[in-house]
Write an enzyme that holds these catalytic residues in place. Structure first.
Site, PDB file in Angstrom:
ATOM      1  N   THR A 270     -77.736  45.011  58.867  1.00  0.00           N
ATOM      2  CA  THR A 270     -78.516  45.721  59.903  1.00  0.00           C
ATOM      3  C   THR A 270     -77.654  45.946  61.140  1.00  0.00           C
ATOM      4  O   THR A 270     -76.816  45.127  61.476  1.00  0.00           O
ATOM      5  CB  THR A 270     -79.747  44.890  60.320  1.00  0.00           C
ATOM      6  OG1 THR A 270     -80.532  44.638  59.163  1.00  0.00           O
ATOM      7  CG2 THR A 270     -80.598  45.604  61.354  1.00  0.00           C
TER       8      THR A 270
ATOM      9  N   GLY B 253     -88.375  46.105  55.471  1.00  0.00           N
ATOM     10  CA  GLY B 253     -88.394  44.909  56.330  1.00  0.00           C
ATOM     11  C   GLY B 253     -88.899  45.258  57.718  1.00  0.00           C
ATOM     12  O   GLY B 253     -89.761  46.107  57.903  1.00  0.00           O
TER      13      GLY B 253
END
Lengths: 174, 137
Positions: B1, B31
């Site tokens: 990320t 997510g």
């Protein structure tokens, strides 16, 4: 000029491989900060965060964009979200596979649609209609990590996905 | 990320987060990253936040929104970030699960993590760029 920009990559447990690529990662963070600062000098904070994240997505060394980790079937699926504090405007994509530049697609959701989140085929369709760059496919690094982790799951050594384990070990089809 | 937060000279705050998700995730898994108030949040006059870590836990905990809520009630940036990370760690009983970066309406930078590694950096006009890899750097 007042203003500030901050960026991040991943966070988690220390792995040896990470220290080996430390310099590359630091370089990637610096490139993103410079892109963000340039955008901040001439545009808004929204321009700045998009420019910085686009650099990180494009680098191929972070788990995003071109460097994305792979799902259980070895595929790339990208999520991204952007938010502008002036009016709480928001745009996001999820499970998107068409373009590597997910953050810019998320901003297009904010600016071109009445929605806040497009997922899967709908997000792919928008990226395609906007002529966004196709994802080049998994990097060698992502593919290697995928193989290693799948091996670890088979040996019962990968502790992250406990419930998924049975599903992971019996992929669909023949 | 990966993610970014910024404050511009008009006082506007913004946040952006992007991810490939977690390796071996099931197809279709999403997510915290594309969920407002979970992995990404920006509200003028309060804070801009971007999160990384185990998305399922960050989303269930609504980490970004909790930081903003504490700050809206007067808790300073660094304290709000530290409280949310420590409470989230205790609630789920797991470390190595979250890293947050944030800037507030005054242009102050803040970060907090319960991980050994947290790739992050920040830049202000006229100051040298600062980056870090290990959490304690």
């Amino acid at each position: 000029m007042r203003g500030i920009i901050a960026v991040h990559g991943g966070a988690g447990r220390l792995r040896k491989s990470l220290l080996e690529s430390r310099r590359e990662l630091e370089e990637g963070l610096r490139d993103a900060l410079h892109a963000g600062m340039s955008a901040l000098a001439t545009g808004s904070s929204l321009d700045a965060v998009e420019a910085a994240v686009r650099v990180l997505e494009s680098s191929g060394i972070f788990n995003a964009g071109k460097g994305a980790a792979l799902n259980a079937y070895g595929q790339v699926e990208l999520d991204a979200g952007v938010m502008f504090g002036r009016d709480l405007s928001f745009g996001a994509v999820a499970a998107q596979r068409y373009t590597w530049n997910a953050v810019s697609l998320a901003r297009k959701v904010m600016e071109l649609t009445d929605h806040i989140l497009l997922v899967g085929p709908g997000a792919d369709e928008l990226a395609k209609r906007l002529g966004m760059e196709l994802h080049p496919g998994p990097t060698e690094r992502a593919r290697k990590l995928y193989e290693e982790l799948l091996e670890a799951v088979k040996k019962g050594e990968h502790d992250l996905w406990r419930k998924n384990r049975s599903l992971l070990l019996s992929p669909p089809g023949d | 990320t990966v993610g970014a937060v910024a404050l511009d000279s008009d006082g506007n705050l913004a946040a952006a987060t992007s991810t490939g998700g977690i390796s071996l995730k099931l197809p279709g898994r999403v997510g915290d990253t594309p969920l407002p108030g979970a992995g990404v949040y920006a509200e003028n006059g309060v804070v801009a936040i971007s999160a990384t870590g185990v998305g399922e836990l960050i989303a269930r905990y609504l980490a970004a929104f909790r930081v903003a809520e504490l700050m809206r009630r007067g808790t300073p940036l660094a304290e709000a970030l530290g409280q949310v990370v420590s409470n989230m760690t205790n609630f789920f009983g797991r470390r190595n699960t979250v890293g947050l970066i944030a800037v507030d309406a005054t242009g102050a930078y803040g970060e907090a993590t319960n991980c050994e590694v947290f790739l992050r950096g920040f830049a202000k006009p006229g100051e040298p760029v600062k980056v870090g890899v290990l959490a304690e750097e």
